[in-house]
Write a protein that holds these residues in place. Structure first.
Motif, PDB file in Angstrom:
ATOM      1  N   GLN A 410       0.829  -1.203   0.000  1.00 53.12           N
ATOM      2  CA  GLN A 410       0.000   0.000   0.000  1.00 53.12           C
ATOM      3  C   GLN A 410       0.865   1.255   0.000  1.00 53.12           C
ATOM      4  O   GLN A 410       0.603   2.223  -0.744  1.00 53.12           O
ATOM      5  CB  GLN A 410      -0.937  -0.006   1.228  1.00 53.12           C
ATOM      6  N   ARG A 411       1.885   1.265   0.844  1.00 51.04           N
ATOM      7  CA  ARG A 411       2.765   2.442   0.883  1.00 51.04           C
ATOM      8  C   ARG A 411       3.500   2.614  -0.449  1.00 51.04           C
ATOM      9  O   ARG A 411       3.646   3.741  -0.952  1.00 51.04           O
ATOM     10  CB  ARG A 411       3.773   2.291   2.019  1.00 51.04           C
ATOM     11  N   ALA A 412       3.975   1.490  -1.016  1.00 47.49           N
ATOM     12  CA  ALA A 412       4.678   1.590  -2.298  1.00 47.49           C
ATOM     13  C   ALA A 412       3.739   2.098  -3.394  1.00 47.49           C
ATOM     14  O   ALA A 412       4.139   2.912  -4.246  1.00 47.49           O
ATOM     15  CB  ALA A 412       5.247   0.237  -2.680  1.00 47.49           C
ATOM     16  N   LEU A 413       2.482   1.649  -3.350  1.00 48.13           N
ATOM     17  CA  LEU A 413       1.529   2.119  -4.351  1.00 48.13           C
ATOM     18  C   LEU A 413       1.231   3.613  -4.195  1.00 48.13           C
ATOM     19  O   LEU A 413       1.075   4.334  -5.197  1.00 48.13           O
ATOM     20  CB  LEU A 413       0.237   1.307  -4.241  1.00 48.13           C
ATOM     21  N   GLU A 414       1.168   4.077  -2.963  1.00 49.75           N
ATOM     22  CA  GLU A 414       0.929   5.516  -2.756  1.00 49.75           C
ATOM     23  C   GLU A 414       2.073   6.345  -3.310  1.00 49.75           C
ATOM     24  O   GLU A 414       1.860   7.375  -3.955  1.00 49.75           O
ATOM     25  CB  GLU A 414       0.742   5.772  -1.265  1.00 49.75           C
ATOM     26  N   VAL A 415       3.315   5.847  -3.054  1.00 48.64           N
ATOM     27  CA  VAL A 415       4.475   6.592  -3.583  1.00 48.64           C
ATOM     28  C   VAL A 415       4.469   6.572  -5.104  1.00 48.64           C
ATOM     29  O   VAL A 415       4.734   7.588  -5.764  1.00 48.64           O
ATOM     30  CB  VAL A 415       5.770   5.966  -3.030  1.00 48.64           C
ATOM     31  N   GLN A 416       4.157   5.401  -5.684  1.00 47.19           N
ATOM     32  CA  GLN A 416       4.145   5.299  -7.134  1.00 47.19           C
ATOM     33  C   GLN A 416       3.021   6.148  -7.751  1.00 47.19           C
ATOM     34  O   GLN A 416       3.183   6.720  -8.836  1.00 47.19           O
ATOM     35  CB  GLN A 416       3.966   3.835  -7.544  1.00 47.19           C
ATOM     36  N   ALA A 423      -0.568   7.984 -14.956  1.00 48.00           N
ATOM     37  CA  ALA A 423      -1.187   6.651 -14.952  1.00 48.00           C
ATOM     38  C   ALA A 423      -2.044   6.409 -13.718  1.00 48.00           C
ATOM     39  O   ALA A 423      -2.307   5.266 -13.345  1.00 48.00           O
ATOM     40  CB  ALA A 423      -0.107   5.580 -15.030  1.00 48.00           C
ATOM     41  N   ARG A 424      -2.491   7.507 -13.065  1.00 47.85           N
ATOM     42  CA  ARG A 424      -3.214   7.358 -11.796  1.00 47.85           C
ATOM     43  C   ARG A 424      -4.575   6.683 -11.995  1.00 47.85           C
ATOM     44  O   ARG A 424      -4.998   5.853 -11.179  1.00 47.85           O
ATOM     45  CB  ARG A 424      -3.400   8.736 -11.151  1.00 47.85           C
ATOM     46  N   GLU A 430      -6.965  -0.639 -11.233  1.00 44.76           N
ATOM     47  CA  GLU A 430      -6.316  -1.905 -10.901  1.00 44.76           C
ATOM     48  C   GLU A 430      -6.260  -2.160  -9.409  1.00 44.76           C
ATOM     49  O   GLU A 430      -6.439  -3.298  -8.942  1.00 44.76           O
ATOM     50  CB  GLU A 430      -4.890  -1.915 -11.480  1.00 44.76           C
ATOM     51  N   MET A 431      -6.056  -1.063  -8.651  1.00 48.47           N
ATOM     52  CA  MET A 431      -6.033  -1.231  -7.199  1.00 48.47           C
ATOM     53  C   MET A 431      -7.383  -1.658  -6.663  1.00 48.47           C
ATOM     54  O   MET A 431      -7.490  -2.451  -5.716  1.00 48.47           O
ATOM     55  CB  MET A 431      -5.579   0.070  -6.527  1.00 48.47           C
ATOM     56  N   VAL A 432      -8.436  -1.096  -7.276  1.00 51.57           N
ATOM     57  CA  VAL A 432      -9.786  -1.496  -6.835  1.00 51.57           C
ATOM     58  C   VAL A 432      -9.991  -2.993  -7.081  1.00 51.57           C
ATOM     59  O   VAL A 432     -10.525  -3.722  -6.234  1.00 51.57           O
ATOM     60  CB  VAL A 432     -10.845  -0.653  -7.569  1.00 51.57           C
ATOM     61  N   LEU A 433      -9.541  -3.452  -8.257  1.00 46.76           N
ATOM     62  CA  LEU A 433      -9.672  -4.870  -8.559  1.00 46.76           C
ATOM     63  C   LEU A 433      -8.852  -5.724  -7.592  1.00 46.76           C
ATOM     64  O   LEU A 433      -9.297  -6.786  -7.117  1.00 46.76           O
ATOM     65  CB  LEU A 433      -9.224  -5.123  -9.999  1.00 46.76           C
ATOM     66  N   LYS A 434      -7.646  -5.258  -7.308  1.00 47.58           N
ATOM     67  CA  LYS A 434      -6.799  -5.997  -6.375  1.00 47.58           C
ATOM     68  C   LYS A 434      -7.397  -6.018  -4.977  1.00 47.58           C
ATOM     69  O   LYS A 434      -7.309  -7.039  -4.260  1.00 47.58           O
ATOM     70  CB  LYS A 434      -5.389  -5.389  -6.333  1.00 47.58           C
ATOM     71  N   GLN A 509       3.773  -8.065  -6.535  1.00 47.94           N
ATOM     72  CA  GLN A 509       5.171  -7.779  -6.865  1.00 47.94           C
ATOM     73  C   GLN A 509       5.304  -7.412  -8.342  1.00 47.94           C
ATOM     74  O   GLN A 509       6.056  -6.485  -8.697  1.00 47.94           O
ATOM     75  CB  GLN A 509       6.022  -9.015  -6.543  1.00 47.94           C
ATOM     76  N   GLU A 510       4.571  -8.109  -9.220  1.00 52.78           N
ATOM     77  CA  GLU A 510       4.632  -7.781 -10.639  1.00 52.78           C
ATOM     78  C   GLU A 510       4.075  -6.387 -10.910  1.00 52.78           C
ATOM     79  O   GLU A 510       4.593  -5.634 -11.747  1.00 52.78           O
ATOM     80  CB  GLU A 510       3.840  -8.828 -11.419  1.00 52.78           C
ATOM     81  N   LEU A 511       3.000  -6.003 -10.194  1.00 49.57           N
ATOM     82  CA  LEU A 511       2.430  -4.673 -10.375  1.00 49.57           C
ATOM     83  C   LEU A 511       3.425  -3.584  -9.975  1.00 49.57           C
ATOM     84  O   LEU A 511       3.589  -2.580 -10.663  1.00 49.57           O
ATOM     85  CB  LEU A 511       1.138  -4.558  -9.547  1.00 49.57           C
ATOM     86  N   ARG A 512       4.082  -3.820  -8.844  1.00 51.15           N
ATOM     87  CA  ARG A 512       5.069  -2.819  -8.405  1.00 51.15           C
ATOM     88  C   ARG A 512       6.225  -2.726  -9.393  1.00 51.15           C
ATOM     89  O   ARG A 512       6.693  -1.630  -9.728  1.00 51.15           O
ATOM     90  CB  ARG A 512       5.591  -3.207  -7.021  1.00 51.15           C
ATOM     91  N   GLN A 513       6.701  -3.891  -9.891  1.00 49.10           N
ATOM     92  CA  GLN A 513       7.802  -3.862 -10.855  1.00 49.10           C
ATOM     93  C   GLN A 513       7.369  -3.186 -12.151  1.00 49.10           C
ATOM     94  O   GLN A 513       8.141  -2.445 -12.780  1.00 49.10           O
ATOM     95  CB  GLN A 513       8.260  -5.290 -11.139  1.00 49.10           C
TER      96      GLN A 513
END
Length: 639
Positions: A410-416, A423-424, A430-434, A509-513
């Motif tokens: 969650q923190r990594a997604l907020e930073v990204q 791409a917000r 995608e976050m909603v789906l996840k 992990q794939e989403l973050r990468q």
């Protein structure tokens, strides 16, 4: 056991005594002597040519027991007539043969039995031995025989001294041979402190009782048939007859009473002994009064005569009437020997006892197997409990790790999201789906936890059922099966849960990468654009230099090709080599006959080959660089 089997036992000892080398074979000459002696004692005619005719096809070698048996059965035993010979003579013949070889004793010892007593013990052993070869006697029969001998000597049988002998494994499993039995009797353990004459009388009495089928012997008073006076006679009772003699030496036989199913016994006194069993149901005999001053009188009635006899006391009368009744019963039942019947009954009792022991051993083994199975079940239950605890701990650790990873994600997604504003929208979707998928995973985990609680309840029920295992032993197998199936289902659910958790981790992990790659791809593209422009300028300069080198290399190649062609053309005698310049004006061309010409030509051609190879290599390298420069210009041409 018929007469043939009894004779075969004695003959077997005679045959083995002739086998001096213990090879199982005897020479024909010795078999001839043995066969002749057997025919003599059996009172049958001997055919001296029969043995040769029987083994005519064989060689002159020795004959085995299997080869001698057909001749023995056909020419000797088949001709035997029961009652026409004395079996004791056959036994003495076979004992004489086998004792010389196997019965070696110390004649000076005080405990050694006389030869006659050893012979009688040998006959008793043959009678009580098992009907299989080599002949052995089981410990129960040995103990029975020793008890009979001790009873005849009026002493109590003490098996303490012989306990070590009977407890040996070889004796318990295979029995003992006659020579071991005679050695035990000669050791003096049984007859220690007893006179030899008493021992001989006891052995003779047991021999006559068992081998001679004498049910009872002793003095009785008998009333005469004509003079009607009382005389003391020595009576001998056998299963088929009652004989009486003037003395116990049995030399002068005064009469023989044949016993059959029509005989009966009348007793004077308090007891009545009846005749055959059929008469017991249909008749009651009166008690005879005392007569002629004989208080222990009894009568033996046959179809033709009535014999009046009197014993010395009431006990002797009871023993004699019981023995006579036993003889009549054996005749009615068609049995010729009491001890043969008793031997068969003892053998049946041993077989039943062995069967019971075997059944007990099988029951004990089954109980041990059930106990071991129960212990294994308890161990498996403890292992299942321990595995459940470990699985619970691993589940809690996985849940905590999943939560931490979720928070980090969650923190990594907020930073990204802050870094990638463009791409917000897509990332939020995608976050909603996840998150929905994570919610489904949480529900699945809750369902698994509920399932685990139900499994724990089932495990508690199983533990309770284990405690009641002794009452519900027959339901143990079913409960164990249910427990195994439930544990397999639990393990499958745990494996599915771990797979779902790992899949969620991999997707996050794939989403973050992917977001990191998109953020870096813009910078990387700009940097690569600058590098491409710089590389293009540098490549242009390299192309110009390569073209210049290529032109120079082409000129050199042409020059050396010309030189090589000139050198390859042969020069005739008297011809002059045209000058190639100022450096070649004074050069002298040797003739073809000059011996050094071929060497110089060969070396010159080798030099030219090397130079041409270098020129070709240089031209190939230039051509490759040129093609590479054209390809790079075509690929990196940016408008």
């Amino acid at each position: 056991m018929d007469l043939r089997s009894e004779l075969l036992k004695s003959i077997w000892y005679g045959f083995t005594a002739l086998d001096l080398e213990k090879s199982g074979k005897v020479s024909k000459s010795q078999l001839k002597v043995l066969s002749h002696n057997l025919c003599t004692v059996l009172c049958i005619p001997h055919d001296p040519v029969a043995l040769e005719d029987h083994f005519r096809d064989d060689d002159d070698g020795p004959v085995s027991s299997q080869g001698y048996m057909p001749y023995l059965n056909k020419y000797i035993l088949d001709k035997v007539i029961e009652g026409s010979f004395t079996k004791e003579n056959v036994d003495e013949l076979c004992w004489t043969l086998t004792a010389k070889k196997n019965y070696q004793t110390d004649k000076t010892s005080s405990t050694v039995l006389p030869e006659r007593d050893a012979f009688r013990l040998w006959c008793l052993f043959n009678f009580l031995s098992e009907d299989k070869y080599p002949l052995v006697m089981v410990p129960d029969e040995v103990e029975y025989l020793l008890k009979k001998i001790c009873m005849s000597m009026s002493i109590e049988f003490n098996c303490v001294e012989l306990e070590d002998f009977f407890s040996q494994d070889s004796v318990q499993q295979t029995g003992i041979t006659v020579w071991v039995f005679l050695e035990m009797m000669n050791s003096g353990k049984l007859t220690r402190g007893i006179d030899k004459s008493i021992t001989s009388m006891a052995v003779e009495e047991v021999y006559r009782e068992i081998v001679g089928d004498v049910l009872k012997e002793g003095y009785l008073w008998k009333k005469g048939q004509l003079r009607r006076n009382w005389k003391e006679r020595w009576f001998t009772l056998r299963p088929s007859s009652l004989s009486y003699y003037t003395g116990e030496d049995r030399k002068d036989c005064q009469g023989n009473i044949v016993l059959d199913g029509n005989c009966c016994v009348e007793v004077v006194g308090d007891e009545i002994v009846f005749g055959p069993s059929e008469w017991i149901k249909n008749a009651l005999f009166p008690v005879l009064p005392d007569r002629d001053g004989k208080r222990c009188m009894f009568c033996l009635k046959t179809l033709s005569k009535t014999y009046e006899m009197s014993a010395s006391d009431t006990k002797q009368r009871q023993e004699w009437t019981t023995a006579i009744q036993t003889a009549i019963r054996l005749h009615v039942e068609g049995k010729t020997s009491l001890h043969k019947d008793l031997k068969l009954k003892r053998r049946e009792q041993r077989e039943q006892r062995d069967k019971r022991c075997h059944a007990k051993e099988e029951e004990l083994q089954r109980l041990r197997a059930l106990q071991e199975e129960r212990e294994r079940g308890l161990v498996e239950l403890d292992l299942l409990k321990e595995a459940q605890k470990q699985a619970q701990a691993l589940l809690e650790q996985d849940e905590q790790r999943r939560r931490q990873q979720h928070e980090q994600m969650q923190r990594a997604l907020e930073v990204q999201l802050k870094e990638a504003e463009e791409a917000r929208v897509s990332m939020q979707a995608e976050m909603v789906l996840k998150e929905e998928e994570a919610e489904r995973q949480r529900k699945r985990i809750q369902e698994l936890e509920e399932m685990q609680k139900r499994l724990e309840e089932a495990l508690q029920l199983e533990i309770k059922a284990r405690r009641d295992e002794e009452v519900f032993r027959y339901a143990q197998a079913g409960l164990l099966g249910e427990e195994e199936e439930k544990m397999k289902a639990l393990m499958c659910l745990q494996e599915e849960q771990e797979e779902y958790i790992l899949k969620t981790q991999r997707e996050k992990q794939e989403l973050r990468q992917e977001m990191e790659v998109k953020s870096r791809s813009l910078d990387e593209a700009q940097r690569q654009l600058e590098e491409v422009r710089a590389n293009r300028h540098k490549v242009d300069q390299d192309v110009v230099a390569a073209q210049r080198k290529l032109r120079q290399a082409s000129t050199n190649v042409k020059h050396w090709n010309v030189q090589m062609n000139r050198l390859m053309r042969p020069i005739g005698p008297g011809e002059k080599r045209p000058s190639l310049g100022s450096s070649f004006a004074s050069f002298q061309i040797p003739t073809q006959r000059d011996p050094g010409l071929r060497i110089r030509r060969k070396s010159g051609s080798e030099d030219q080959d090397e130079e041409s190879k270098e020129n070709v290599d240089n031209s190939v390298e230039c051509d490759l660089e040129k093609r590479h420069s054209h390809a790079s210009n075509g690929d990196m041409d940016i408008p």
